[in-house]
Structures are given as C-alpha cells and as structure tokens.
Design an enzyme around this catalytic site. Structure first.
Site, mmCIF file in Angstrom:
data_model
loop_
_atom_site.group_PDB
_atom_site.id
_atom_site.type_symbol
_atom_site.label_atom_id
_atom_site.label_comp_id
_atom_site.label_asym_id
_atom_site.label_seq_id
_atom_site.Cartn_x
_atom_site.Cartn_y
_atom_site.Cartn_z
ATOM 1 N N THR A 58 7.772 -1.511 -11.313
ATOM 2 C CA THR A 58 8.347 -0.167 -11.266
ATOM 3 C C THR A 58 7.345 0.778 -10.609
ATOM 4 O O THR A 58 6.137 0.513 -10.598
ATOM 5 C CB THR A 58 8.725 0.319 -12.674
ATOM 6 O OG1 THR A 58 7.554 0.303 -13.486
ATOM 7 C CG2 THR A 58 9.809 -0.563 -13.292
ATOM 8 N N THR A 60 5.827 3.911 -11.071
ATOM 9 C CA THR A 60 4.657 4.462 -11.760
ATOM 10 C C THR A 60 3.713 3.356 -12.207
ATOM 11 O O THR A 60 2.494 3.458 -12.061
ATOM 12 C CB THR A 60 5.089 5.323 -12.957
ATOM 13 O OG1 THR A 60 5.926 6.379 -12.482
ATOM 14 C CG2 THR A 60 3.891 5.913 -13.675
ATOM 15 N N CYS A 61 4.285 2.276 -12.714
ATOM 16 C CA CYS A 61 3.472 1.167 -13.220
ATOM 17 C C CYS A 61 2.709 0.476 -12.088
ATOM 18 O O CYS A 61 1.541 0.124 -12.241
ATOM 19 C CB CYS A 61 4.357 0.167 -13.951
ATOM 20 S SG CYS A 61 5.364 0.916 -15.256
ATOM 21 N N SER A 62 3.376 0.290 -10.962
ATOM 22 C CA SER A 62 2.782 -0.443 -9.836
ATOM 23 C C SER A 62 1.854 0.404 -8.976
ATOM 24 O O SER A 62 0.913 -0.110 -8.391
ATOM 25 C CB SER A 62 3.883 -1.028 -8.947
ATOM 26 O OG SER A 62 4.567 -2.055 -9.624
#
Length: 169
Positions: A58, A60-62
């Site tokens: 995703t 923000t996560c990546s």
C-alpha cells in the site's frame, strides 16, 4: 489481551506466519512454504522492534514506513536491536513477496503475517472497519515492552516510524 504499554510482559502465546528467506527462493516470483513463527519464544531473550502496517504494497506502507526501517537498520543494530519485524494482516506469500520487492534479504527484516489480524485485534490495535492490522510500533526488550505506540491519524507515520523508535531506544 489488552493494549500493550511500557512495562508489560510481551504475551506468551504470540504466533505469526512467515516464509523464511532463502537464496534459492530469493526471486519475487518464487514461493516458499509458510511456517509458524513463535514470536514469544523467538523474542524472549532478544531486543526486538516490531512495527505493523495496514497492508503490504500500500502507498503509505511502501513509500513512507518500510523504507525508513530499511534505511535505519544499521542504526537500530547499533542500539542493540537483534530483530526487526514488520507485521501485516496479509498472507505469508504476500509478505514474502513484499520483502523481496523491497530487496530485503536474509533475516534483515522479518516480513510476518498476522492472519485475520488476530494479534492486533487481541491488543486492540486493529482497524475496526477493515479488520486490518493497525499502524503501530512496539519495542520488546527481553520479553518486556519498553515502547508501544499506535498511529491515530490516518496515513501518519510518526509514532511508529523508525526515527521515533530509534529515539526511544
């Protein structure tokens, strides 16, 4: 289980799933065999940083979360951290592929699966609407929680960032 807070003992029955990295299955299209990772046992005598994200791959996560830990891995090791692990509700195959996509090899960072967000729900840090793991960070030092923070602002990576964790070590 209730929300983790500094001073708490890490629960004794935490089991995640993951696919161990190996040279022969290092390609992103290679699949390994998921196994149980008995975190409570593995982490009992170690200093561990566990950070959780709502989902692999995703934005923000990546883009904002995992890269900070990859970049700061040497700094975390200098502070005595034995294990760095990222957790998401995704299955172990997705988590394994995400680690490979981020060029993480060996046990530099463990990409762990929290199927059905069982652990995150158990500590009250799963998203109620989606059922996914929340965005949080926990430092466990030889079985004791010394830092535990969850992001309350959607898309924020502040309390759970590598920088925030480093400042707390």
């Amino acid at each position: 289980m209730t929300t983790l807070k500094p001073g708490d003992t890490f629960p004794s029955d935490v089991v995640f799933q993951y696919i161990p990295w190996s040279e022969d299955s290092g390609d992103i299209t290679s699949c390994g065999i998921p196994i149980n990772y008995k975190a409570s046992e593995e982490w009992a005598n170690k200093k561990v940083v566990l950070f959780s994200v709502p989902g692999a791959f995703t934005p923000t996560c990546s883009v904002n979360h995992v890269p900070g830990y990859i970049k700061n891995l040497p700094n975390l090791r200098e502070k005595g951290v034995d294990i760095v692990a990222v957790l998401a509700f995704n299955d172990p195959f997705v988590m394994s592929a995400w680690g490979k996509a981020n060029k993480v090899q060996g046990n530099d960072i463990l990409f762990l699966s929290d199927p059905d967000a069982k652990f995150s729900k158990g500590i009250g840090w799963a998203d109620e609407a989606s059922g996914r793991t929340g965005r949080y960070a926990v430092i466990i030092d030889h079985g004791k929680v010394s830092y535990a923070q969850i992001e309350t602002e959607k898309g924020a990576v502040k309390k759970s960032s590598a920088d925030a964790v480093l400042a707390s070590l």
